[in-house]
Design an enzyme around this catalytic site. Structure first.
Site, PDB file in Angstrom:
ATOM      1  N   CYS A  38       0.930  -1.253  -0.030  1.00  0.00           N
ATOM      2  CA  CYS A  38      -0.220   0.090  -0.109  1.00  0.00           C
ATOM      3  C   CYS A  38       0.975   1.241  -0.223  1.00  0.00           C
ATOM      4  O   CYS A  38       1.792   1.298   0.848  1.00  0.00           O
ATOM      5  CB  CYS A  38      -0.826   0.018   1.112  1.00  0.00           C
ATOM      6  SG  CYS A  38      -1.462   1.588   1.664  1.00  0.00           S
TER       7      CYS A  38
HETATM    8 ZN    ZN Z   1      -2.207   1.062   3.969  1.00  0.00          ZN
END
Ligand code: ZN
Ligand code: ZN
Length: 219
Positions: A172
Site C-alpha cells: 500500500c
Molecule cells: Zn495501507
C-alpha cells in the site's frame, strides 16, 4: 497513551502508569457520585461535580485507548479498525463532556434566572455558553461530518478482488504494508488499503499517488 505507542516502557513503568490512572479514575468516580447524589445541589457543588465527571470520562477514555493499543501491539498487529475504534472512544468521551457541559449551562441559566440578574453575569453566561456549546459542539460536529464524508467516499469505490491483489502483489503506497484484504481501487486505478484511504480523504480528496481529483466510481 504515549507509553502504549512508544513500546519501550518496562513492565513496572506500565504498571505504575496503569495504577495511577486507575486511582484517578476511582477517585473521580467516587467524588462524582458523592457530589451528585449525597451533597445538596448548590451552584458550586455543581461546578465541582462537573470537573469530577469530566476527569472520570477523560481517564476512562485514556485507559480504553491504552488497552486497545496494547491489544493491537501484543495480539492483532496492524488491526485495520484500530483508527476507527480510537475515534469512537474519543468521540464518546467528547460526547460525555459536551452533555455534562450542556447540563451545567442549563443549571447556571436556571440559577441566574432564579437568584440574580446582573448585566455582567448575563454577559459572562452568554460568553461561556457560546464557547461551550457553539464553539466546542460545532467543532465536534465538523470533525464527525468530515469523518463520515471520508468514509462515504471510500465506500463508493470498488473493492479489489482477491485475484486482483494476487496479480498485483504490491505494498500500500500509504502505509507500506502488503495489500492482502480490504483494498479499494480509485478511478485512476491506484490501489490502497480501505482504512489508509479513509485517513487520507480526511485531509484531502485527491489520489495520494497521482493527485487525480477523487471521483466516485460506478460499480
Ligand atoms: Zn495501507
Ligand atoms: Zn492515482
Amino acid at each position: 497513551m504515549t507509553l502504549a505507542t512508544a513500546h519501550n516502557g518496562t513492565f513496572w513503568k506500565h504498571l505504575r502508569t496503569v495504577m495511577l490512572a486507575t486511582v484517578l479514575l476511582f477517585i473521580s468516580g467516587v467524588l462524582s457520585y458523592i457530589s451528585f447524589f449525597t451533597m445538596s445541589s448548590t451552584f458550586w457543588v455543581f461546578i465541582i461535580a462537573y470537573n469530577y465527571v469530566n476527569t472520570f470520562s477523560l481517564m476512562l477514555g485514556s485507559m480504553s485507548i491504552y488497552l486497545v493499543l496494547m491489544i493491537d501491539y501484543h495480539t492483532l498487529r496492524g488491526w485495520q479498525s484500530l483508527d476507527d475504534v480510537m475515534f469512537y472512544i474519543r468521540g464518546a468521551c467528547r460526547a460525555v463532556e459536551f452533555i455534562v457541559t450542556l447540563c451545567m449551562c442549563g443549571y447556571i441559566m436556571m440559577t441566574f434566572y432564579m437568584e440574580m440578574t446582573s448585566a455582567a453575569g448575563i454577559v459572562m453566561l452568554a460568553a461561556y455558553t457560546y464557547y461551550c456549546i457553539v464553539q466546542r459542539g460545532g467543532k465536534g460536529w465538523k470533525i464527525w461530518m468530515m469523518r463520515r464524508q471520508a468514509s462515504c467516499k471510500v465506500q463508493s469505490l470498488p473493492r479489489a478482488t482477491k485475484e486482483d491483489l494476487r496479480n498485483k502483489s504490491d505494498l500500500c503506497p500509504i502505509c507500506y504494508q502488503m495489500m492482502e484484504s480490504e483494498v479499494r481501487v480509485m478511478h485512476c486505478k491506484h490501489y490502497f488499503h480501505e482504512n489508509c484511504l479513509k485517513k487520507w480523504f480526511y485531509i484531502q480528496d485527491k489520489c495520494p499517488l497521482c493527485y487525480a481529483q477523487f471521483q466516485s466510481v460506478a460499480f
